[in-house]
Scaffold this active site. Structure first.
Site, mmCIF file in Angstrom:
data_model
loop_
_atom_site.group_PDB
_atom_site.id
_atom_site.type_symbol
_atom_site.label_atom_id
_atom_site.label_comp_id
_atom_site.label_asym_id
_atom_site.label_seq_id
_atom_site.Cartn_x
_atom_site.Cartn_y
_atom_site.Cartn_z
ATOM 1 N N CYS A 144 1.270 29.583 -15.305
ATOM 2 C CA CYS A 144 -0.292 30.143 -17.143
ATOM 3 C C CYS A 144 -0.368 28.770 -17.314
ATOM 4 O O CYS A 144 -0.247 28.459 -19.122
ATOM 5 C CB CYS A 144 1.109 30.921 -18.033
ATOM 6 S SG CYS A 144 0.294 32.190 -19.482
ATOM 7 N N PRO A 201 0.698 -0.975 0.292
ATOM 8 C CA PRO A 201 0.228 -0.454 0.087
ATOM 9 C C PRO A 201 1.003 1.181 -0.181
ATOM 10 O O PRO A 201 1.908 0.754 0.178
ATOM 11 C CB PRO A 201 -0.457 -0.185 1.337
ATOM 12 C CG PRO A 201 -0.073 -0.833 1.547
ATOM 13 C CD PRO A 201 0.094 -1.907 1.132
HETATM 14 C C1 LIG Z 1 1.584 2.124 -7.238
HETATM 15 C C2 LIG Z 1 1.952 0.875 -6.486
HETATM 16 C C3 LIG Z 1 2.098 0.142 -5.387
HETATM 17 C C4 LIG Z 1 1.352 1.242 -4.207
HETATM 18 O O1 LIG Z 1 -0.224 1.650 -4.930
HETATM 19 P P1 LIG Z 1 -1.018 2.419 -4.484
HETATM 20 O O2 LIG Z 1 -2.415 2.720 -4.857
HETATM 21 O O3 LIG Z 1 -0.504 3.782 -3.689
HETATM 22 O O4 LIG Z 1 -1.501 1.555 -2.858
HETATM 23 C C5 LIG Z 1 2.412 -0.435 -5.192
HETATM 24 N N1 LIG Z 1 2.285 -1.717 -5.911
HETATM 25 C C6 LIG Z 1 2.955 -0.961 -7.480
HETATM 26 C C7 LIG Z 1 3.519 -1.862 -8.097
HETATM 27 C C8 LIG Z 1 2.406 -0.023 -8.585
HETATM 28 O O5 LIG Z 1 3.215 0.150 -8.763
#
Ligand SMILES: *Cc1c(COP(=O)(O)O)cnc(C)c1O
Length: 421
Positions: free
Chosen positions: A346, A276
């Site tokens: 801008c 997460p």
């Molecule tokens: C961006 C990403 C996450 C995190 O996603 P969230 O929506 O911020 O929880 C986790 N794993 C991978 C591989 C990602 O690209």
């Protein structure tokens, strides 16, 4: 829930009035709450209680080392997507064995640095990348632990720019090809296949797409095991959404997400990793900005702020909504009025909100953008030669600048003029 509340008529970050921070560092700035970061991490940790697990914070959401260390000290691992993030995580004190290396295009140099510095696993996104990792590992006399990211072809029902789990997206390998790709991996002596990886998108506000994806991962685990692979770790990605408004949104809770993981995958006895980002950092940060001018237009008034799209690009890039609240609490009974809230850059895209109801505001007043902790500071730029804005971390009644605003000299002296000029 977060720790940004009004107290005695003014908005606080934990026990610090935002006006104190504004006086100390100037505006605009980002501010993060330690208690909120930790609470969100712990919600995930508790949601997976009873299963062998590691919560790897997707540090691309907010990557300041003070944030990383706060989470790492609470037990978090890190999910990184570049060498810069890997080195930043190491600098913040995260050990290699708690760093998961994701990303669609890892270069040989990135792979080497991570193998030498230690890595929990690479999440492999393609066969050419798999062969590259194998080659680097063999050249170093090492064996690289890997999972393979599968694309479950599930519609995450989120903004098109942050959906990653449909077959037309660039991420992972099609699940239908998994047997062949795992067999290929098993034949490469520089690799040790430890599991499966999946990540279907970001800002998911419904558990159904996760459930659909995780059921496919469960089936795949059994199939790959039957084919002789020792699948013992499942990396389930990130993506759980957050409420961006106070009123009408109620995304699923980490506890329910954890229960879903246990229900769909618990019987397999695998170690579970989740990644997460947004849910940990998003509502743990604000961007605070000052009204420079109030301009009366045709049928509408504009609040022109000192913060702009280069500081917070989400509204311009994803049509994202941020609640914007006055730092001084409006007195009860004051009639709100609609404003277009804009920055000074801008570009018409430099518009944060249209017709937003706010209490009457005047030049010099402070406003706070809620839910700006994730994909805020990390996506900022110096467009218009506007300095990157400072980041501040609050912990109880203390606060510290965790990234200072650069001086104009620092910015300007980064350019070099070639000798022929
Ligand atoms: C961006 C990403 C996450 C995190 O996603 P969230 O929506 O911020 O929880 C986790 N794993 C991978 C591989 C990602 O690209």
């Amino acid at each position: 829930m977060d720790h940004f509340l009004y107290r005695d008529g003014a908005l606080y970050a934990e026990d610090v009035p935002l006006t104190d921070i504004a006086a100390a560092v100037g505006t605009p700035f980002y501010v993060y709450s330690t208690a909120t970061l930790l609470r969100h991490f712990q919600l995930f940790d508790e949601a997976l209680e009873g299963t062998d697990h590691l919560v790897c914070y997707a540090m691309k959401a907010a990557s300041n080392q003070a944030i990383l260390r706060t989470l790492a000290q609470a037990g978090a691992g890190m999910d990184v997507v570049s060498m810069g993030e890997y080195l930043r995580a190491k600098a913040a004190g995260v050990p290699g064995e708690k760093i998961v290396f994701s990303g669609v295009g890892k270069t040989a140099e990135e792979i080497r640095v991570a193998l030498e510095g230690g890595v929990r696993q690479f999440n492999v996104e393609s066969e050419p990348e798999m062969e590259a990792i194998n080659a680097v590992a063999l050249s170093l006399g090492k064996v690289a632990p890997i999972t393979i990211r599968v694309n479950p072809d599930v519609d995450a029902k989120t903004h098109a720019k942050i959906a990653t789990g449909k077959s037309e997206n660039k991420f992972g390998i099609p699940i239908a090809r998994a047997s062949a790709v795992y067999a290929h991996a098993a034949a490469l002596p520089g690799l040790e296949v430890v599991g499966i990886d999946v990540h279907i998108g970001s800002q998911l506000t419904d558990l159904a797409p996760f459930e659909a994806a995780y059921r496919k991962v469960a089936d795949l685990t059994e199939r790959l095991r039957a084919e002789g692979h020792d699948i013992r770790r499942l990396d389930l990605g990130g993506g759980l959404g957050i409420p961006y408004t106070r009123s009408n949104e109620a995304p699923p809770l980490p506890l329910d997400y954890g229960a879903l993981i246990k229900r769909t995958l618990g019987h397999l006895g695998c170690e579970i990793e989740i990644e997460p980002g947004r849910l940990i950092a998003g509502n743990a940060g604000l961007m605070v900005s000052k009204v420079i001018y109030v301009k009366s237009g045709e049928g509408r008034d504009f609040l022109i702020l000192d913060g702009a799209m280069n500081d917070l690009i989400r509204p311009a890039m994803y049509d994202a909504h941020h609640d914007i609240v006055p730092v001084i609490e409006p007195v009860p009974g004051v009639e709100p009025q609609p404003y277009d809230i804009v920055g000074p850059v801008c570009e018409t895209g430099d518009t944060f909100a249209k017709g937003r109801l706010m209490p009457p505001l005047a030049a010099g007043d402070l406003v706070a953008f809620r839910s700006a902790g994730a994909y805020g500071a990390v996506m900022s730029s110096e467009y218009n030669t506007r300095p990157l804005i400072p980041e501040v971390l609050v912990n109880g009644d203390q606060f510290a600048v965790i990234r200072a605003r650069p001086s104009f000299d620092e910015i300007i002296n980064r350019d070099t003029i070639p000798s022929w000029l």
